[in-house]
Enzyme design. Structure first.
Site, PDB file in Angstrom:
ATOM      1  N   GLU A  87      -7.342   5.266   1.412  1.00  0.00           N
ATOM      2  CA  GLU A  87      -7.006   6.136   0.260  1.00  0.00           C
ATOM      3  C   GLU A  87      -5.984   5.439  -0.628  1.00  0.00           C
ATOM      4  OE1 GLU A  87      -3.843   7.590  -0.035  1.00  0.00           O
ATOM      5  OE2 GLU A  87      -3.008   7.158   1.948  1.00  0.00           O
ATOM      6  N   ASP A 130      -7.413  21.069  12.368  1.00  0.00           N
ATOM      7  CA  ASP A 130      -6.051  20.672  12.753  1.00  0.00           C
ATOM      8  C   ASP A 130      -5.728  21.377  14.071  1.00  0.00           C
ATOM      9  OD1 ASP A 130      -3.519  19.551  10.706  1.00  0.00           O
ATOM     10  OD2 ASP A 130      -3.065  20.316  12.716  1.00  0.00           O
ATOM     11  N   GLY A 181      10.674   4.594  -2.101  1.00  0.00           N
ATOM     12  CA  GLY A 181      10.769   5.384  -0.875  1.00  0.00           C
ATOM     13  C   GLY A 181       9.419   5.987  -0.576  1.00  0.00           C
ATOM     14  N   LEU A 207      -4.001   7.315  -2.967  1.00  0.00           N
ATOM     15  CA  LEU A 207      -3.545   8.563  -3.585  1.00  0.00           C
ATOM     16  C   LEU A 207      -2.027   8.576  -3.683  1.00  0.00           C
ATOM     17  CD1 LEU A 207      -5.677  10.937  -1.317  1.00  0.00           C
ATOM     18  CD2 LEU A 207      -6.323   9.980  -3.546  1.00  0.00           C
ATOM     19  N   CYS A 252       4.846   5.820   2.380  1.00  0.00           N
ATOM     20  CA  CYS A 252       3.844   4.748   2.363  1.00  0.00           C
ATOM     21  C   CYS A 252       4.421   3.350   2.197  1.00  0.00           C
ATOM     22  CB  CYS A 252       2.833   5.037   1.258  1.00  0.00           C
ATOM     23  SG  CYS A 252       2.098   6.664   1.427  1.00  0.00           S
ATOM     24  N   THR A 262      -3.827   5.538   6.637  1.00  0.00           N
ATOM     25  CA  THR A 262      -3.570   4.097   6.608  1.00  0.00           C
ATOM     26  C   THR A 262      -3.337   3.618   8.034  1.00  0.00           C
ATOM     27  OG1 THR A 262      -2.640   4.327   4.435  1.00  0.00           O
ATOM     28  CG2 THR A 262      -2.099   2.312   5.622  1.00  0.00           C
ATOM     29  N   LEU A 309       6.347  -0.761 -13.187  1.00  0.00           N
ATOM     30  CA  LEU A 309       7.423  -1.621 -13.685  1.00  0.00           C
ATOM     31  C   LEU A 309       8.631  -0.774 -14.072  1.00  0.00           C
ATOM     32  CD1 LEU A 309       5.614  -4.334 -15.863  1.00  0.00           C
ATOM     33  CD2 LEU A 309       6.766  -4.663 -13.668  1.00  0.00           C
TER      34      LEU A 309
HETATM   35  C1  UGA Z   1       1.618   5.000  -2.792  1.00  0.00           C
HETATM   36  C2  UGA Z   1       0.521   4.290  -3.583  1.00  0.00           C
HETATM   37  O1  UGA Z   1       0.838   4.294  -4.968  1.00  0.00           O
HETATM   38  C3  UGA Z   1      -0.831   4.966  -3.363  1.00  0.00           C
HETATM   39  O2  UGA Z   1      -1.849   4.216  -4.035  1.00  0.00           O
HETATM   40  C4  UGA Z   1      -1.125   4.985  -1.862  1.00  0.00           C
HETATM   41  O3  UGA Z   1      -2.349   5.593  -1.566  1.00  0.00           O
HETATM   42  C5  UGA Z   1      -0.020   5.746  -1.149  1.00  0.00           C
HETATM   43  O4  UGA Z   1       1.246   5.067  -1.409  1.00  0.00           O
HETATM   44  C6  UGA Z   1      -0.324   5.760   0.321  1.00  0.00           C
HETATM   45  O5  UGA Z   1      -0.376   4.678   0.923  1.00  0.00           O
HETATM   46  O6  UGA Z   1      -0.637   6.821   0.866  1.00  0.00           O
HETATM   47  P1  UGA Z   1       3.151   7.171  -3.141  1.00  0.00           P
HETATM   48  O7  UGA Z   1       4.006   6.581  -2.072  1.00  0.00           O
HETATM   49  O8  UGA Z   1       2.735   8.587  -3.037  1.00  0.00           O
HETATM   50  O9  UGA Z   1       1.785   6.322  -3.305  1.00  0.00           O
HETATM   51  O10 UGA Z   1       3.928   7.069  -4.504  1.00  0.00           O
HETATM   52  P2  UGA Z   1       4.103   5.976  -5.656  1.00  0.00           P
HETATM   53  O11 UGA Z   1       3.885   6.637  -6.948  1.00  0.00           O
HETATM   54  O12 UGA Z   1       3.325   4.759  -5.392  1.00  0.00           O
HETATM   55  O13 UGA Z   1       5.681   5.646  -5.516  1.00  0.00           O
HETATM   56  C7  UGA Z   1       6.223   5.008  -4.373  1.00  0.00           C
HETATM   57  C8  UGA Z   1       7.688   4.712  -4.606  1.00  0.00           C
HETATM   58  O14 UGA Z   1       7.857   3.707  -5.603  1.00  0.00           O
HETATM   59  C9  UGA Z   1       8.513   5.912  -5.094  1.00  0.00           C
HETATM   60  O15 UGA Z   1       9.772   5.901  -4.476  1.00  0.00           O
HETATM   61  C10 UGA Z   1       8.650   5.667  -6.583  1.00  0.00           C
HETATM   62  O16 UGA Z   1       9.782   6.275  -7.150  1.00  0.00           O
HETATM   63  C11 UGA Z   1       8.757   4.149  -6.608  1.00  0.00           C
HETATM   64  N1  UGA Z   1       8.366   3.577  -7.905  1.00  0.00           N
HETATM   65  C12 UGA Z   1       7.086   3.670  -8.335  1.00  0.00           C
HETATM   66  C13 UGA Z   1       9.325   2.915  -8.673  1.00  0.00           C
HETATM   67  O17 UGA Z   1      10.516   2.827  -8.303  1.00  0.00           O
HETATM   68  N2  UGA Z   1       8.936   2.364  -9.863  1.00  0.00           N
HETATM   69  C14 UGA Z   1       7.657   2.424 -10.312  1.00  0.00           C
HETATM   70  O18 UGA Z   1       7.378   1.876 -11.403  1.00  0.00           O
HETATM   71  C15 UGA Z   1       6.716   3.098  -9.536  1.00  0.00           C
END
Ligand code: UGA
Length: 478
Positions: A183, A62, A292, A185, A295, A153, A285
């Site tokens: 990724e 870094d 938010g 993740l 990603c 990404t 779901l």
């Molecule tokens: C997301 C993807 O799930 C990962 O697979 C991907 O690698 C990552 O983006 C990325 O591109 O780096 P992340 O943003 O860390 O991961 O978190 P998530 O668990 O996917 O949640 C994203 C948003 O959706 C959060 O605000 C969460 O509260 C919301 N969410 C998630 C819901 O409102 N309902 C759900 O059922 C699931």
């Protein structure tokens, strides 16, 4: 909460032991590959630590010297469960090291992962200036065949663009190969997602690079993890399609929840029944205050931007984004009728600032929109989050940050639960009620049992869980 945390740590630990045993057998005859990871943000650090865990020799680099000094001293810059342990173990076993010397890190590498930031620019496109700088530096210091992998990404077409930058700097095509290895993740469960993935996606047109990537992920392949081998542009597209699909799924259930609010149906039961259909599945779901994080908002915008460049409209993703903007207004819309449509000079406690549980990340957090709207309506805010207060202080310096749930709700006129932290799921509602001025609550994550809220005398609302315990805001037929 402690039990859940311990179970998580134990599962991760057993998983890690298993990997170490496997790598001892599988790598004993092979010289480990030298992997350089450029960028020690959340993606870079998790990738570096986990690839080291797989038996590779990993150097994380870094340009932020202080960050490297901290990492060398065992200070992890982000909150990510399990990351500190896996970093410490691999530093100790000398498979994971850190440097701020990019030139030397490039020279030592067989494989270079680009994991620098790609923030969203004004027009919705991803800002690739950091990626470009790394590509130019690689071209400058290339001294042997390098596999150059995009892990951050990056927009569809970036692999071809990086290739051109390196060629334009006078490097011959047979001295390097481009790979896209997206990724998947989730923040908060990134280590688990890396160690136990659903699939590995490798996009390259080089057979040599494909062989090297298979070797890096050897122990996952030994466990029959699906390996999707394709070209660069398809791999890049898979990443955007995955995030856009999940974001669309969330917007779909959020809009259904809003309909349930009007019809008297219960979205929790609806989502459960939907998820039992294997074609749909139960994940993503959960209705809430809108998606938010760094990603989904960014990647859906970037996909739309790219598609427009090609003259293609992706109406479904556009609709998912629009629905998400509207969904972010829901917590305040739910609160107002409970407070006679007036929050001026009222105190609202906000429980949860992170965009989701188990992270300190507040980027595009729905809590920001909720707090800003309440302030616009004249309310003052008392906020609490187990991990994200430090990050939110730079975003919103002028609200009151509290030391605990009890501190936040004391003398508040109402409370909104914005993040699904275990701590909030387990809170003592009788105590909370006794500290509040009035027992008014909005559960924007559906984590609290309506019948228990009712039992403790709360006037409350949630996302699409119509039930008789709610304040009769609208005509509901049973
Ligand atoms: C997301 C993807 O799930 C990962 O697979 C991907 O690698 C990552 O983006 C990325 O591109 O780096 P992340 O943003 O860390 O991961 O978190 P998530 O668990 O996917 O949640 C994203 C948003 O959706 C959060 O605000 C969460 O509260 C919301 N969410 C998630 C819901 O409102 N309902 C759900 O059922 C699931």
């Amino acid at each position: 909460m402690k039990l859940i945390k311990n179970t998580f740590t134990a599962t991760l630990y057993i998983g890690m032991l298993l990997i170490q045993t496997m790598q001892a057998t599988s790598k004993q005859d092979n010289k480990p590959l030298n992997v350089t990871i450029v960028g020690t943000g959340y993606v870079g650090l998790v990738t570096g630590a986990c690839l080291a865990e797989f038996g590779n020799t990993v150097l994380c680099v870094d340009i932020n010297t202080q960050k490297i000094i901290d990492l060398k001293n065992g200070v992890i810059p982000i909150y990510e469960p399990g990351l500190d342990t896996i970093v410490a173990q691999n530093v100790q076993s000398k498979r994971l090291t850190f440097t701020d010397d990019l030139a030397s890190a490039i020279k030592q590498a067989d494989v270079i992962f680009i994991a620098v930031g790609t923030p969203m620019s004004e027009n919705g496109a991803a800002d690739l200036s950091y990626v470009e700088a790394v590509a130019r530096t690689i071209a400058k210091h290339i001294n042997s065949f390098k596999v150059i992998v995009t892990k951050s990404t990056v927009p569809i077409g970036t692999g071809a663009w990086i290739k051109q930058i390196i060629l334009d700097n006078g490097i011959k095509a047979d001295q390097f190969a481009i790979v896209s290895n997206p990724e998947f993740l989730r923040e908060g469960s990134a280590i688990n997602d890396f160690l136990f993935p659903d699939r590995i996606v490798i996009g390259t047109s080089s057979a040599a690079a494909d062989t090297i990537m298979r070797s890096i992920y050897e122990h996952l392949l030994n466990q029959d993890v699906a390996y999707v081998s394709t070209n660069v542009v398809t791999a890049e597209s898979i990443k955007y399609a995955s995030n856009a699909f999940l974001a669309t799924k969330i917007s779909f259930i959020n809009e259904l929840a809003n309909l349930c609010d009007e019809t008297g149906a219960d979205v929790q039961v609806l989502a459960h029944a939907l998820g039992l259909d294997k074609r749909i599945n139960k994940h993503f779901l959960n209705p809430g205050p809108g998606f938010g994080g760094s990603c989904f908002p960014k990647d859906t915008q970037a996909l739309l931007y790219t598609s427009q460049q090609y003259g293609i409209d992706i109406h479904t993703v556009l609709a998912a984004l629009k629905a998400n903007e509207i969904q972010k207004e829901i917590p305040v819309k739910k609160l107002l009728p409970l407070m006679e449509n007036n929050v001026k000079d009222k105190i609202v406690a906000i429980l949860g600032l992170a965009f989701k549980a188990n992270t300190d990340d507040v980027r595009y957090s729905p809590a920001i929109s909720t707090i800003n709207k309440l302030i616009e309506y004249g309310a003052s805010i008392r906020a609490y989050d187990p991990q994200a207060m430090k990050s939110m202080k730079t975003e919103l310096p002028n609200i009151t940050y509290c030391t605990s749930i009890a501190d936040a709700v004391t003398n508040a006129d109402a409370v909104i639960v914005m993040t699904e932290w275990d701590e909030f799921k387990a809170m003592d509602l009788e105590l909370i009620g006794s500290l509040l001025k009035t027992r008014i609550l909005v559960d924007a994550r559906n984590i609290l049992d309506p019948s228990i809220l009712h039992k403790h005398g709360f006037i409350f609302d949630n996302i699409g869980r119509s039930c008789l315990c709610k304040l009769p805001l609208r005509n509901m037929s049973v």
